[in-house]
Design a protein around this motif. Sequence first.
Motif, PDB file in Angstrom:
ATOM      1  N   LYS A  73       0.832  -1.205   0.000  1.00  0.00           N
ATOM      2  CA  LYS A  73       0.000   0.000   0.000  1.00  0.00           C
ATOM      3  C   LYS A  73       0.867   1.256   0.000  1.00  0.00           C
ATOM      4  N   ILE A  74       1.891   1.270   0.840  1.00  0.00           N
ATOM      5  CA  ILE A  74       2.788   2.430   0.905  1.00  0.00           C
ATOM      6  C   ILE A  74       3.548   2.591  -0.403  1.00  0.00           C
ATOM      7  N   PHE A  75       3.954   1.481  -0.999  1.00  0.00           N
ATOM      8  CA  PHE A  75       4.682   1.511  -2.267  1.00  0.00           C
ATOM      9  C   PHE A  75       3.810   2.099  -3.376  1.00  0.00           C
ATOM     10  N   ALA A  76       2.542   1.693  -3.423  1.00  0.00           N
ATOM     11  CA  ALA A  76       1.616   2.211  -4.438  1.00  0.00           C
ATOM     12  C   ALA A  76       1.424   3.715  -4.276  1.00  0.00           C
ATOM     13  N   ILE A  77       1.262   4.155  -3.025  1.00  0.00           N
ATOM     14  CA  ILE A  77       1.121   5.587  -2.765  1.00  0.00           C
ATOM     15  C   ILE A  77       2.391   6.327  -3.174  1.00  0.00           C
ATOM     16  N   GLY A  78       3.543   5.708  -2.897  1.00  0.00           N
ATOM     17  CA  GLY A  78       4.814   6.321  -3.275  1.00  0.00           C
ATOM     18  C   GLY A  78       4.982   6.472  -4.778  1.00  0.00           C
ATOM     19  N   LEU A  79       4.524   5.484  -5.536  1.00  0.00           N
ATOM     20  CA  LEU A  79       4.621   5.552  -7.000  1.00  0.00           C
ATOM     21  C   LEU A  79       3.770   6.699  -7.556  1.00  0.00           C
ATOM     22  N   ILE A  80       2.578   6.861  -6.980  1.00  0.00           N
ATOM     23  CA  ILE A  80       1.716   7.962  -7.433  1.00  0.00           C
ATOM     24  C   ILE A  80       2.374   9.303  -7.105  1.00  0.00           C
ATOM     25  N   ALA A  81       2.904   9.406  -5.867  1.00  0.00           N
ATOM     26  CA  ALA A  81       3.548  10.652  -5.437  1.00  0.00           C
ATOM     27  C   ALA A  81       4.752  10.981  -6.307  1.00  0.00           C
ATOM     28  N   CYS A  82       5.436   9.946  -6.777  1.00  0.00           N
ATOM     29  CA  CYS A  82       6.608  10.139  -7.640  1.00  0.00           C
ATOM     30  C   CYS A  82       6.244  10.843  -8.943  1.00  0.00           C
ATOM     31  N   LEU A  83       5.011  10.645  -9.417  1.00  0.00           N
ATOM     32  CA  LEU A  83       4.619  11.144 -10.736  1.00  0.00           C
ATOM     33  C   LEU A  83       3.706  12.370 -10.710  1.00  0.00           C
ATOM     34  N   ILE A  84       3.400  12.891  -9.508  1.00  0.00           N
ATOM     35  CA  ILE A  84       2.429  14.002  -9.480  1.00  0.00           C
ATOM     36  C   ILE A  84       2.982  15.285 -10.110  1.00  0.00           C
ATOM     37  N   ASN A  85       4.314  15.451 -10.117  1.00  0.00           N
ATOM     38  CA  ASN A  85       4.881  16.620 -10.796  1.00  0.00           C
ATOM     39  C   ASN A  85       4.697  16.532 -12.310  1.00  0.00           C
ATOM     40  N   LYS A  86       4.679  15.310 -12.790  1.00  0.00           N
ATOM     41  CA  LYS A  86       4.566  15.077 -14.238  1.00  0.00           C
ATOM     42  C   LYS A  86       3.116  15.060 -14.687  1.00  0.00           C
ATOM     43  N   PHE A  87       2.218  14.531 -13.834  1.00  0.00           N
ATOM     44  CA  PHE A  87       0.795  14.416 -14.172  1.00  0.00           C
ATOM     45  C   PHE A  87      -0.039  14.928 -13.003  1.00  0.00           C
ATOM     46  N   LYS A  88      -0.582  16.120 -13.133  1.00  0.00           N
ATOM     47  CA  LYS A  88      -1.370  16.719 -12.064  1.00  0.00           C
ATOM     48  C   LYS A  88      -2.642  15.931 -11.782  1.00  0.00           C
ATOM     49  N   ILE A  89      -3.103  15.171 -12.780  1.00  0.00           N
ATOM     50  CA  ILE A  89      -4.317  14.369 -12.588  1.00  0.00           C
ATOM     51  C   ILE A  89      -4.081  13.242 -11.580  1.00  0.00           C
ATOM     52  N   PHE A  90      -2.810  12.979 -11.250  1.00  0.00           N
ATOM     53  CA  PHE A  90      -2.496  11.943 -10.264  1.00  0.00           C
ATOM     54  C   PHE A  90      -2.740  12.426  -8.830  1.00  0.00           C
ATOM     55  N   ILE A  91      -2.955  13.733  -8.646  1.00  0.00           N
ATOM     56  CA  ILE A  91      -3.162  14.262  -7.289  1.00  0.00           C
ATOM     57  C   ILE A  91      -4.396  13.642  -6.629  1.00  0.00           C
ATOM     58  N   PRO A  92      -5.578  13.610  -7.296  1.00  0.00           N
ATOM     59  CA  PRO A  92      -6.721  12.930  -6.661  1.00  0.00           C
ATOM     60  C   PRO A  92      -6.485  11.437  -6.453  1.00  0.00           C
ATOM     61  N   LEU A  93      -5.708  10.808  -7.347  1.00  0.00           N
ATOM     62  CA  LEU A  93      -5.352   9.397  -7.148  1.00  0.00           C
ATOM     63  C   LEU A  93      -4.585   9.229  -5.834  1.00  0.00           C
ATOM     64  N   LEU A  94      -3.652  10.135  -5.599  1.00  0.00           N
ATOM     65  CA  LEU A  94      -2.831  10.078  -4.389  1.00  0.00           C
ATOM     66  C   LEU A  94      -3.681  10.293  -3.138  1.00  0.00           C
ATOM     67  N   ILE A  95      -4.561  11.276  -3.187  1.00  0.00           N
ATOM     68  CA  ILE A  95      -5.409  11.587  -2.028  1.00  0.00           C
ATOM     69  C   ILE A  95      -6.325  10.411  -1.688  1.00  0.00           C
ATOM     70  N   LEU A  96      -6.999   9.873  -2.708  1.00  0.00           N
ATOM     71  CA  LEU A  96      -7.942   8.771  -2.482  1.00  0.00           C
ATOM     72  C   LEU A  96      -7.230   7.506  -2.002  1.00  0.00           C
ATOM     73  N   GLU A  97      -6.079   7.209  -2.597  1.00  0.00           N
ATOM     74  CA  GLU A  97      -5.347   5.999  -2.192  1.00  0.00           C
ATOM     75  C   GLU A  97      -4.840   6.132  -0.760  1.00  0.00           C
ATOM     76  N   SER A  98      -4.445   7.345  -0.370  1.00  0.00           N
ATOM     77  CA  SER A  98      -4.004   7.575   1.012  1.00  0.00           C
ATOM     78  C   SER A  98      -5.172   7.409   1.984  1.00  0.00           C
ATOM     79  N   ILE A  99      -6.350   7.925   1.605  1.00  0.00           N
ATOM     80  CA  ILE A  99      -7.535   7.787   2.462  1.00  0.00           C
ATOM     81  C   ILE A  99      -7.900   6.313   2.623  1.00  0.00           C
ATOM     82  N   ILE A 100      -7.873   5.574   1.517  1.00  0.00           N
ATOM     83  CA  ILE A 100      -8.191   4.138   1.571  1.00  0.00           C
ATOM     84  C   ILE A 100      -7.194   3.405   2.465  1.00  0.00           C
TER      85      ILE A 100
END
Length: 224
Positions: A73-100
């Motif tokens: 779970k932490i690894f998946a969140i980390g992968l999303i966080a790694c790419l948020i500078n490149k893809f702003k659409i990943f920000i809601p992915l990061l927020i939702l995955e962290s909440i889950i």
Amino acid sequence: MNAKAKVLIPNILTLSRLILTPIIIILGLLKKYKISLILVIIACITDLFDGKLARKWNTVTKTGAKLDALCDKIFAIGLIACLINKFKIFIPLLILESIIGLFNLFAYYKTNSNDSLMIGKIKTNFLFITISLGFSTLFTKFFTKLIPGFSIMTINIQILTFISYIINFYDNMKNKKLEEAIIKDKDTTRVKIYEPLLEKKEPKEFSSDTKVLKSIKDVFLDED
């Protein structure tokens, strides 16, 4: 190889994924994506082998399984966080995955249950496909147009997954309270079950609680 090493090696592989995750995030925020991708591949290899080695050596433990799930779970969140500078659409992915992830930890603490739901597995597959598409843009722009669509689908599935986990949590809490009540009132339960047996007849009507107790009649009979 001694038994202690057979237990330690899979857990070390799992923990290495946890250690690599913050490094991957930092490299992503610094836009060092190719170096972070190398670490991602290494982390994925550890994920591939930790479970296989534990099963091969017959050293699968509940602690190891929980640790593996937490690191994934932490690894998946980390992968999303790694790419948020490149893809702003990943920000809601990061927020939702962290909440889950946080909700899953809370649910496990309250119920001591870590149920794996089908919707959760579907969500994980969509999430990693979306992340893989994000990393693929380092080498080709061919899949770039697919990222918004997959991101939106993944966000919708994340929302459905969260709702499903909430429903499952309340079901588990209800079952846990019922089990605690049965254990607490075990002696009273025996009386309720044996009274109709002593009369050599079944009661005509059952309350909802008595129906549950009747279903475990054989358990008490076996104990005697």
